[in-house]
Design an enzyme around this catalytic site. Structure first.
Site, mmCIF file in Angstrom:
data_model
loop_
_atom_site.group_PDB
_atom_site.id
_atom_site.type_symbol
_atom_site.label_atom_id
_atom_site.label_comp_id
_atom_site.label_asym_id
_atom_site.label_seq_id
_atom_site.Cartn_x
_atom_site.Cartn_y
_atom_site.Cartn_z
ATOM 1 N N GLN A 1 -27.865 20.994 2.904
ATOM 2 C CA GLN A 1 -26.977 21.166 4.049
ATOM 3 C C GLN A 1 -25.524 21.174 3.574
ATOM 4 O OE1 GLN A 1 -25.893 18.003 7.083
ATOM 5 N NE2 GLN A 1 -27.357 19.178 8.303
ATOM 6 N N CYS B 1 -21.803 16.772 12.638
ATOM 7 C CA CYS B 1 -21.298 15.484 12.170
ATOM 8 C C CYS B 1 -20.238 14.950 13.137
ATOM 9 C CB CYS B 1 -20.706 15.617 10.771
ATOM 10 S SG CYS B 1 -20.002 14.071 10.145
ATOM 11 N N LYS C 1 -27.334 23.037 12.405
ATOM 12 C CA LYS C 1 -27.543 21.762 13.091
ATOM 13 C C LYS C 1 -26.260 21.456 13.850
ATOM 14 C CE LYS C 1 -29.193 17.022 12.336
ATOM 15 N NZ LYS C 1 -28.221 16.337 13.210
ATOM 16 N N HIS D 1 -28.638 18.253 18.733
ATOM 17 C CA HIS D 1 -28.565 16.842 19.121
ATOM 18 C C HIS D 1 -27.792 16.799 20.437
ATOM 19 C CE1 HIS D 1 -28.025 12.417 18.029
ATOM 20 N NE2 HIS D 1 -27.352 12.565 19.157
ATOM 21 N N GLY E 1 -34.228 11.111 12.407
ATOM 22 C CA GLY E 1 -33.499 10.426 11.345
ATOM 23 C C GLY E 1 -33.755 8.938 11.385
ATOM 24 N N ARG E 2 -33.011 8.230 12.250
ATOM 25 C CA ARG E 2 -33.121 6.770 12.311
ATOM 26 C C ARG E 2 -34.517 6.290 12.699
ATOM 27 N NH1 ARG E 2 -28.302 8.531 12.761
ATOM 28 N NH2 ARG E 2 -26.496 7.329 12.078
#
EC number: 1.3.1.-
Length: 314
Positions: free
Chosen positions: A67, A97, A136, A165, A221-222
């Protein structure tokens, strides 16, 4: 609706480094694609650790996608040149981000309010047709309408997929995800769409899958850092017992620990600083006292004692 969706492992700076990815693929798996934490230009060049992270020889997972994070076409092209040099034919462009220091310079979700800048950055996709690109992103930086204004740009590009997201950048990871805005984006997006955000348990995957049956996949992810077996359990339609999970997590930890021990030359303090993040999200429902002892360990000897106590619990 597919019976099971592909699960992608989201990149997290400081957590999903190559040693962790390799060990996860060995002891857990269930992952369609592992994404590297973003590579960016720093003072006109690359950090040695970032280059090392994407070296094909350092990555032993079935499918790895590098990425990049950049605020301009020129910077993105320089990073892509590194990917091509390393033999990659895929690249993911980070427009998500949320960290203010980067976003304030129009990196990640900080670029989303500026369609002309996004269009210039993403012209990379058309210039390099030999590379399979994905994006993303978030709903926007401060307004979920920002992503809708970008759809004419995104829809005209030959993208492999888009991962969304459904928060704005200013939220970072706080507050609720905006599923209504996600649904609006999905309806107008011409590309295969992957959902990312607040997937912590099997029930969360099934709920999102039922709510959005046309999804092309889910990125976690988490949730995977908390339960490394989550993707495997979803794919296999089976859950590990607490003892089975703890045993496999111990193998994961041992592998990561040994790899860092072999590479690092900065002594115990450096190894401790690398291993403590391993526990930041891991098994949040485990014994708090045992986890607290790991987090509070001030030297490697105390860390190893606390970790042994954790894995020996019954």
């Amino acid at each position: 609706m597919q019976s099971t969706l592909p699960i992608h492992f989201a990149p997290l700076q400081g957590y999903t480094e190559a040693f962790y990815r390799n060990a996860h693929a060995t002891y857990f798996g269930g992952i369609e694609s592992y994404y590297t934490p973003f590579i960016r230009l720093e003072k006109g060049g690359f950090r040695n650790k970032d280059v090392r992270e994407i070296e094909p020889g350092n990555n032993r997972v079935p499918h790895i996608i590098p990425q990049l994070l950049a605020s301009s076409f020129e910077k993105a092209e320089a990073i892509l040149a590194l990917f091509i040099e390393k033999g990659y034919q895929e690249a993911d462009i980070n427009l998500g981000c949320p960290f203010p220091l980067l976003a304030g310079r129009h990196n990640g979700s900080g670029i989303l309010p500026y369609p002309e800048e996004v269009e210039s950055l993403l012209s990379l996709v058309k210039k390099y047709p030999q590379i399979s690109f994905s994006v993303k992103m978030r709903l926007g930086w401060e307004n979920p309408e920002e992503c809708m204004r970008l759809l004419p740009i995104l829809n005209e590009l030959p993208l492999r997929q888009v991962t969304m997201h459904p928060r704005v950048g200013k939220q970072q990871y706080k507050g609720e995800v905006n599923l209504e805005a996600f649904a609006a984006f999905m309806e107008a997006c011409r590309h295969p769409l992957i959902y990312n955000g607040d997937i912590r348990k099997l029930e969360d995957i099934h709920r999102i899958q039922e709510q959005f049956p046309a999804l092309a996949g889910v990125m976690i992810g988490r949730g995977l850092l908390a339960n490394p077996a989550l993707a495997w359990e979803y794919k296999e339609k089976s859950q590990l017992t607490p003892d089975e999970l703890r045993q496999k997590v111990q193998m994961l930890h041992t592998s990561v620990y040994e790899q860092y021990t072999e590479r690092l030359q900065g002594g115990d303090a450096q190894l401790l600083s690398k291993m403590k993040p391993f526990w930041e999200y891991l098994l949040p429902e485990a014994d708090r006292k045992l986890l607290k002892a790991i987090h509070k360990s001030s030297n490697l000897s105390k860390y190893n004692q606390a970790v042994l106590a954790f894995f020996n619990q019954r």
